[in-house]
Design a protein around this motif. Structure first.
Motif, PDB file in Angstrom:
ATOM      1  N   THR A 104       3.148   5.608   0.054  1.00  0.00           N
ATOM      2  CA  THR A 104       2.238   4.459   0.031  1.00  0.00           C
ATOM      3  C   THR A 104       2.827   3.351  -0.814  1.00  0.00           C
ATOM      4  O   THR A 104       3.589   3.619  -1.750  1.00  0.00           O
ATOM      5  CB  THR A 104       0.859   4.896  -0.534  1.00  0.00           C
ATOM      6  OG1 THR A 104      -0.082   3.861  -0.326  1.00  0.00           O
ATOM      7  CG2 THR A 104       0.945   5.215  -2.014  1.00  0.00           C
TER       8      THR A 104
ATOM      9  N   LYS B 196       5.661  -4.450  12.073  1.00  0.00           N
ATOM     10  CA  LYS B 196       6.567  -5.364  11.380  1.00  0.00           C
ATOM     11  C   LYS B 196       7.579  -5.961  12.349  1.00  0.00           C
ATOM     12  O   LYS B 196       7.855  -7.161  12.317  1.00  0.00           O
ATOM     13  CB  LYS B 196       7.281  -4.619  10.252  1.00  0.00           C
ATOM     14  CG  LYS B 196       8.192  -5.488   9.395  1.00  0.00           C
ATOM     15  CD  LYS B 196       8.776  -4.651   8.267  1.00  0.00           C
ATOM     16  CE  LYS B 196       9.565  -3.485   8.794  1.00  0.00           C
ATOM     17  NZ  LYS B 196      10.092  -2.605   7.730  1.00  0.00           N
TER      18      LYS B 196
ATOM     19  N   THR C 103       2.820   5.791   8.967  1.00  0.00           N
ATOM     20  CA  THR C 103       3.198   4.467   8.461  1.00  0.00           C
ATOM     21  C   THR C 103       3.964   3.663   9.491  1.00  0.00           C
ATOM     22  O   THR C 103       3.667   2.487   9.723  1.00  0.00           O
ATOM     23  CB  THR C 103       4.030   4.617   7.178  1.00  0.00           C
ATOM     24  OG1 THR C 103       3.214   5.179   6.152  1.00  0.00           O
ATOM     25  CG2 THR C 103       4.538   3.263   6.704  1.00  0.00           C
TER      26      THR C 103
ATOM     27  N   ASN D 128       3.041  10.245  -1.140  1.00  0.00           N
ATOM     28  CA  ASN D 128       1.602  10.523  -1.035  1.00  0.00           C
ATOM     29  C   ASN D 128       1.321  11.982  -1.396  1.00  0.00           C
ATOM     30  O   ASN D 128       1.194  12.847  -0.526  1.00  0.00           O
ATOM     31  CB  ASN D 128       1.125  10.259   0.396  1.00  0.00           C
ATOM     32  CG  ASN D 128       0.506   8.891   0.557  1.00  0.00           C
ATOM     33  OD1 ASN D 128      -0.124   8.380  -0.356  1.00  0.00           O
ATOM     34  ND2 ASN D 128       0.696   8.296   1.710  1.00  0.00           N
TER      35      ASN D 128
ATOM     36  N   THR E  85      -0.326  -5.703  -0.418  1.00  0.00           N
ATOM     37  CA  THR E  85       0.915  -4.998  -0.104  1.00  0.00           C
ATOM     38  C   THR E  85       1.177  -5.175   1.396  1.00  0.00           C
ATOM     39  O   THR E  85       0.429  -5.866   2.097  1.00  0.00           O
ATOM     40  CB  THR E  85       0.801  -3.501  -0.441  1.00  0.00           C
ATOM     41  OG1 THR E  85      -0.141  -2.883   0.465  1.00  0.00           O
ATOM     42  CG2 THR E  85       0.344  -3.299  -1.878  1.00  0.00           C
ATOM     43  N   SER E  86       2.205  -4.523   1.875  1.00  0.00           N
ATOM     44  CA  SER E  86       2.518  -4.620   3.306  1.00  0.00           C
ATOM     45  C   SER E  86       1.369  -4.101   4.161  1.00  0.00           C
ATOM     46  O   SER E  86       1.179  -4.542   5.299  1.00  0.00           O
ATOM     47  CB  SER E  86       3.807  -3.854   3.624  1.00  0.00           C
ATOM     48  OG  SER E  86       3.700  -2.499   3.219  1.00  0.00           O
ATOM     49  N   ASN E  87       0.576  -3.160   3.637  1.00  0.00           N
ATOM     50  CA  ASN E  87      -0.556  -2.639   4.406  1.00  0.00           C
ATOM     51  C   ASN E  87      -1.529  -3.744   4.801  1.00  0.00           C
ATOM     52  O   ASN E  87      -1.986  -3.830   5.945  1.00  0.00           O
ATOM     53  CB  ASN E  87      -1.310  -1.584   3.595  1.00  0.00           C
ATOM     54  CG  ASN E  87      -0.573  -0.266   3.519  1.00  0.00           C
ATOM     55  OD1 ASN E  87       0.474  -0.098   4.147  1.00  0.00           O
ATOM     56  ND2 ASN E  87      -1.099   0.659   2.751  1.00  0.00           N
ATOM     57  N   GLU E  88      -1.855  -4.611   3.830  1.00  0.00           N
ATOM     58  CA  GLU E  88      -2.836  -5.665   4.078  1.00  0.00           C
ATOM     59  C   GLU E  88      -2.224  -6.876   4.786  1.00  0.00           C
ATOM     60  O   GLU E  88      -2.930  -7.658   5.430  1.00  0.00           O
ATOM     61  CB  GLU E  88      -3.476  -6.125   2.768  1.00  0.00           C
ATOM     62  CG  GLU E  88      -4.300  -5.063   2.050  1.00  0.00           C
ATOM     63  CD  GLU E  88      -3.466  -4.062   1.289  1.00  0.00           C
ATOM     64  OE1 GLU E  88      -3.839  -2.878   1.261  1.00  0.00           O
ATOM     65  OE2 GLU E  88      -2.417  -4.464   0.732  1.00  0.00           O
TER      66      GLU E  88
ATOM     67  N   TYR F 290      -6.479   9.478   8.848  1.00  0.00           N
ATOM     68  CA  TYR F 290      -6.623   8.078   9.251  1.00  0.00           C
ATOM     69  C   TYR F 290      -6.384   7.936  10.746  1.00  0.00           C
ATOM     70  O   TYR F 290      -7.279   8.185  11.551  1.00  0.00           O
ATOM     71  CB  TYR F 290      -5.665   7.211   8.431  1.00  0.00           C
ATOM     72  CG  TYR F 290      -5.741   5.738   8.743  1.00  0.00           C
ATOM     73  CD1 TYR F 290      -6.968   5.076   8.804  1.00  0.00           C
ATOM     74  CD2 TYR F 290      -4.586   5.006   8.977  1.00  0.00           C
ATOM     75  CE1 TYR F 290      -7.040   3.728   9.099  1.00  0.00           C
ATOM     76  CE2 TYR F 290      -4.649   3.651   9.260  1.00  0.00           C
ATOM     77  CZ  TYR F 290      -5.871   3.017   9.326  1.00  0.00           C
ATOM     78  OH  TYR F 290      -5.938   1.685   9.622  1.00  0.00           O
TER      79      TYR F 290
ATOM     80  N   ARG G 154       1.298   0.874  10.315  1.00  0.00           N
ATOM     81  CA  ARG G 154       1.391  -0.189   9.312  1.00  0.00           C
ATOM     82  C   ARG G 154       2.806  -0.340   8.763  1.00  0.00           C
ATOM     83  O   ARG G 154       2.990  -0.659   7.590  1.00  0.00           O
ATOM     84  CB  ARG G 154       0.405   0.114   8.164  1.00  0.00           C
ATOM     85  CG  ARG G 154       0.543   1.512   7.624  1.00  0.00           C
ATOM     86  CD  ARG G 154      -0.570   1.909   6.661  1.00  0.00           C
ATOM     87  NE  ARG G 154      -0.472   3.329   6.305  1.00  0.00           N
ATOM     88  CZ  ARG G 154      -1.095   4.308   6.941  1.00  0.00           C
ATOM     89  NH1 ARG G 154      -1.881   4.029   7.961  1.00  0.00           N
ATOM     90  NH2 ARG G 154      -0.953   5.564   6.563  1.00  0.00           N
ATOM     91  N   GLY G 155       3.790  -0.078   9.613  1.00  0.00           N
ATOM     92  CA  GLY G 155       5.171  -0.156   9.155  1.00  0.00           C
ATOM     93  C   GLY G 155       6.085  -0.770  10.187  1.00  0.00           C
ATOM     94  O   GLY G 155       5.879  -1.886  10.648  1.00  0.00           O
TER      95      GLY G 155
ATOM     96  N   ARG H 193       7.805   2.229  -2.672  1.00  0.00           N
ATOM     97  CA  ARG H 193       6.733   3.090  -2.169  1.00  0.00           C
ATOM     98  C   ARG H 193       6.769   4.396  -2.952  1.00  0.00           C
ATOM     99  O   ARG H 193       7.838   4.838  -3.381  1.00  0.00           O
ATOM    100  CB  ARG H 193       6.904   3.350  -0.666  1.00  0.00           C
ATOM    101  CG  ARG H 193       6.823   2.083   0.167  1.00  0.00           C
ATOM    102  CD  ARG H 193       7.134   2.355   1.641  1.00  0.00           C
ATOM    103  NE  ARG H 193       6.146   3.206   2.270  1.00  0.00           N
ATOM    104  CZ  ARG H 193       4.995   2.779   2.770  1.00  0.00           C
ATOM    105  NH1 ARG H 193       4.697   1.491   2.730  1.00  0.00           N
ATOM    106  NH2 ARG H 193       4.146   3.605   3.344  1.00  0.00           N
TER     107      ARG H 193
END
Length: 453
Positions: free
Chosen positions: A143, A51, A42, A267, A158-161, A37, A46-47, A264
């Motif tokens: 994840t 945040k 993370t 992965n 989720t927190s990702n979106e 990616y 996206r973490g 979470r």
């Protein structure tokens, strides 16, 4: 090291994997890192980084209100969600490029495609190429968990979106009671979203000190966050432009969004680990020893994929220790005890060491020193918010076992308190330290009222 394409092949370019790759390369190893990616993992993508930026953004509503008590006016203040998201994306892209530069500067090769384990010394790339390595490091992180059995789960985020919503909902239901759930509850509430937090347990933040949990709950409720403990979401259905949420007690209500922050999972799906002989624990995390070595001697794992202490600084320390041990001729084992941590809730939590509950189970005499007070700032702002500070002390040796804070800059204080606690500081050392006045932190060295048990 002859006979292999690489000395080290790292799968996953998150915080732990990147640190391991850089240090191993500096030790002279030939290193490759595969990432399907973006580089940064993370935390960066996206973490914790986005945040924390959103936490900062959500503070301003109260800051503008508080400013009035200090003589400022706060008219014509407005917030634009799209601007925040765009600026966040620009910062993430900057960090992604910085991580790439740092890897290249260290001499590691970056391969931007998915990689899987094909054997004890073999890695298969999505392009069809197969390479060999004397050592393989799995650093694929974790994840967000989404309950696939739940009716309507496909309607939840989720927190990702959450970082890239097209628009803010008028109301959001957040399922969960841990770090991510309480942090996003504060973010959305601070940005003007009516927020409902649904947690299965009797209280939020399981595993944290009881006084800390109770104090944060009370403060979150003051900010208008509805907390429904001992409750679970049992169904989600489309309703107009939003959703209708059903709880296990039969309650139903509408919302613009439902977000799951119920944990979470490592992965490991499709990585080929079990086929290569790597043992997983019952939670599907890679089983490792104190040196992060799996059941296959040539395969190691660090970070959240091992489900030990799932924090970015821990993954970084594990990655560094691995590289020093395997390639640097050192014998480094990470100590996972006494890890300072912060929860960027509102108000913020900073903590290190044992909770009162754990201390009372392990020590015959425990002394508790605590205080709750109104921060100086709010004497003029008029805000009804209190701060909590607590020390847990071994009553026989006077050693400080734990420090727990809920209030402004608690995370910053926890970092420094972590040094003192790790060094074995005693309560008398705290007492002998002169206070910095006027600060909230001075309460830590002026606490005298004691509860003994």
């Amino acid at each position: 090291m002859s006979g292999f394409d690489y000395d080290l092949f790292v799968i996953g370019a998150g915080s732990g994997g990147v640190r391991a790759a850089r240090i191993a390369a500096r030790h002279g190893a030939k290193v490759a890192v595969a990432e399907e990616y973006r580089v940064g993992g993370t935390c960066v993508i996206r973490g914790c980084v986005p945040k924390k930026l959103f936490v900062y953004a959500s503070h301003f509503a109260e800051a503008f209100e508080d400013a009035v008590g200090f003589g400022w006016t706060s008219e014509k203040v407005a917030f634009d969600w799209a601007t925040l998201v765009a600026n966040k994306d620009r910062e993430i892209e900057r960090l992604n490029k910085a991580y790439v530069r740092n890897l290249e500067a260290a001499g590691a090769e970056l391969i931007l495609e998915r990689a899987t384990v094909a054997g004890p010394h073999s890695v298969a790339l999505a392009s069809g190429r197969q390479v060999t390595a004397r050592y393989i490091l799995v650093a694929t992180g974790a994840t967000p968990f989404l309950p696939r059995h739940l009716p309507g789960h496909e309607l939840a985020i989720t927190s990702n979106e959450a970082f890239n919503l097209e628009r803010l909902p008028a109301r959001i239901v957040i399922a969960g009671g841990g770090y991510i759930a309480v942090e996003f509850a504060g973010i959305f509430s601070g940005l003007g979203v009516e927020t409902v937090l649904v947690c299965r347990g009797e209280q939020i933040l399981r595993g944290f000190d009881g006084d800390l949990r109770n104090h944060l709950t009370a403060e979150m409720k003051k900010k208008g966050i509805e907390i429904r403990a001992r409750s679970e979401v049992t169904g989600i259905a489309r309703s107009g432009d939003g959703v209708r949420v059903t709880l296990d007690d039969g309650a139903q209500f509408g919302a613009g969004q439902v977000m799951f922050a119920t944990g979470r999972i490592p992965n490991v799906t499709g990585l080929g680990l079990q086929d290569a002989g790597v043992a997983l624990n019952p939670h599907m995390a890679v089983k490792v020893d104190g040196y992060s070595r799996s059941s296959v001697p040539s395969i190691y794992a660090v970070g959240d994929v091992t489900n030990r202490v799932n924090l970015t600084p821990v993954a970084i320390r594990e990655g560094h220790a691995f590289a020093d041990t395997v390639f640097g001729g050192k014998d480094v084992m990470v100590d996972h005890s006494l890890v300072p941590t912060a929860v960027f809730s509102q108000p913020e939590i900073g903590t290190v060491g044992m909770t009162e509950e754990a201390a009372r189970q392990g020590f015959s005499k425990v002394d508790i020193y605590k205080t709750s007070f109104r921060p100086m700032k709010h004497t003029l702002s008029g805000r009804d918010e209190r701060m909590l500070m607590k020390l847990v002390v071994d009553g026989e040796t006077d050693r400080v076992l734990g420090c727990h804070i809920c209030g402004p800059d608690a995370g910053e204080m926890a970092q420094l308190l972590g040094i003192a606690v790790r060094m074995g500081a005693r309560k008398s050392d705290f007492d002998a330290t002169l206070a910095v006045h006027p600060t909230a932190a001075e309460e830590l060295v002026t606490l005298r009222e004691k509860w003994t048990g």
